[in-house]
Motif scaffolding. Structure first.
Motif, short mmCIF file in Angstrom:
data_model
loop_
_atom_site.label_atom_id
_atom_site.label_comp_id
_atom_site.label_asym_id
_atom_site.label_seq_id
_atom_site.Cartn_x
_atom_site.Cartn_y
_atom_site.Cartn_z
N LYS A 16 -2.09 1.95 -9.22
CA LYS A 16 -2.04 1.05 -8.46
C LYS A 16 -2.19 -0.24 -9.27
CE LYS A 16 -3.45 3.66 -4.54
NZ LYS A 16 -4.32 3.89 -3.15
N SER A 17 -3.10 -0.16 -10.01
CA SER A 17 -3.16 -1.42 -10.79
C SER A 17 -2.10 -1.66 -11.85
CB SER A 17 -4.56 -1.42 -11.50
OG SER A 17 -4.51 -0.43 -12.55
N ARG A 18 -1.16 -1.07 -11.67
CA ARG A 18 -0.20 -1.33 -12.93
C ARG A 18 1.41 -1.44 -12.51
NH1 ARG A 18 -1.09 -1.43 -17.86
NH2 ARG A 18 0.84 -0.67 -18.48
N PHE A 19 1.28 -1.98 -11.30
CA PHE A 19 2.54 -2.40 -10.96
C PHE A 19 2.58 -3.82 -10.04
CE2 PHE A 19 1.20 -0.99 -6.58
CZ PHE A 19 1.99 -1.86 -5.65
N ALA A 43 0.69 -1.17 -0.02
CA ALA A 43 -0.25 -0.03 -0.21
C ALA A 43 1.02 1.26 -0.07
CB ALA A 43 -0.94 -0.08 1.20
N ALA A 44 1.75 1.26 0.77
CA ALA A 44 2.78 2.59 0.80
C ALA A 44 3.53 2.69 -0.40
CB ALA A 44 3.89 2.21 2.12
N ILE A 45 3.91 1.58 -0.90
CA ILE A 45 4.69 1.63 -2.16
C ILE A 45 3.82 1.98 -3.33
CG2 ILE A 45 5.88 0.29 -4.11
CD1 ILE A 45 7.38 -1.10 -1.84
N ALA A 46 2.67 1.59 -3.44
CA ALA A 46 1.62 2.06 -4.45
C ALA A 46 1.25 3.39 -4.32
CB ALA A 46 0.28 0.99 -4.07
N SER A 47 0.98 3.95 -3.09
CA SER A 47 0.97 5.23 -3.03
C SER A 47 1.86 6.22 -3.43
CB SER A 47 0.71 5.54 -1.47
OG SER A 47 0.34 7.13 -1.29
N ILE A 48 3.18 5.70 -3.31
CA ILE A 48 4.44 6.48 -3.79
C ILE A 48 4.42 6.47 -5.25
CG2 ILE A 48 6.80 6.74 -3.94
CD1 ILE A 48 6.92 5.56 -0.91
N LEU A 49 4.19 5.34 -5.85
CA LEU A 49 4.34 5.18 -7.21
C LEU A 49 3.32 5.93 -7.97
CD1 LEU A 49 4.96 1.41 -7.72
CD2 LEU A 49 6.47 3.13 -8.19
N GLU A 50 2.00 5.90 -7.18
CA GLU A 50 0.78 6.86 -8.13
C GLU A 50 1.11 8.36 -7.99
OE1 GLU A 50 -3.71 5.89 -8.52
OE2 GLU A 50 -3.03 5.95 -6.30
N THR A 51 1.23 8.76 -6.68
CA THR A 51 1.64 10.25 -6.45
C THR A 51 2.88 10.75 -7.29
OG1 THR A 51 2.48 10.00 -4.22
CG2 THR A 51 0.14 10.15 -4.28
N LYS A 52 4.11 10.01 -7.04
CA LYS A 52 5.34 10.66 -7.58
C LYS A 52 5.52 10.38 -8.79
CE LYS A 52 6.29 12.31 -3.39
NZ LYS A 52 6.10 13.68 -3.19
#
Length: 80
Positions: free
Chosen positions: A59-62, A45-54
Motif C-alpha cells: 500500500k505504501s508503494r503506489f 483503499a479498494a485499489i490498494a487492496s487489489i494491488l497488494e493481494t493480486k
C-alpha cells in the motif's frame, strides 16, 4: 460509489518509487463527476487492496492520481 470502473494494466514497465525498484504501481483514475474526498478514500483503499493481494504491491508503494471532469467537456472532444 456508483458507476463503472475500467482498469488497464501494463506490466514489465521499469519504475522506481522512493529510490528503489521494488514492486510499485502508478495509476490515473478519471471520473465524469462524482469524485469527492470520501469517494477518493474508498477507491484508494479498494485499489490498494487489489494491488497488494493480486500484484504484491504494498500500500505504501503506489501513487494514484484522480481526475474529475465534466461530461460536456468529453462530449466536445468526441466531435473533433
Amino acid at each position: 460509489m456508483e458507476g463503472y470502473v475500467m482498469i488497464v494494466l501494463k506490466g514489465s514497465v521499469p519504475m522506481s518509487f522512493g529510490g528503489t525498484e521494488q514492486p510499485t504501481a502508478y495509476g490515473e483514475l478519471v471520473s465524469i463527476g462524482g469524485l469527492n474526498p470520501d469517494t477518493n478514500k474508498k477507491l484508494s483503499a479498494a485499489i490498494a487492496s487489489i494491488l497488494e493481494t493480486k500484484l504484491s504491491v504494498p500500500k505504501s508503494r503506489f501513487f494514484l492520481k484522480f481526475y474529475d471532469t465534466k461530461a460536456s467537456h468529453l462530449m466536445s472532444l468526441s466531435h473533433l
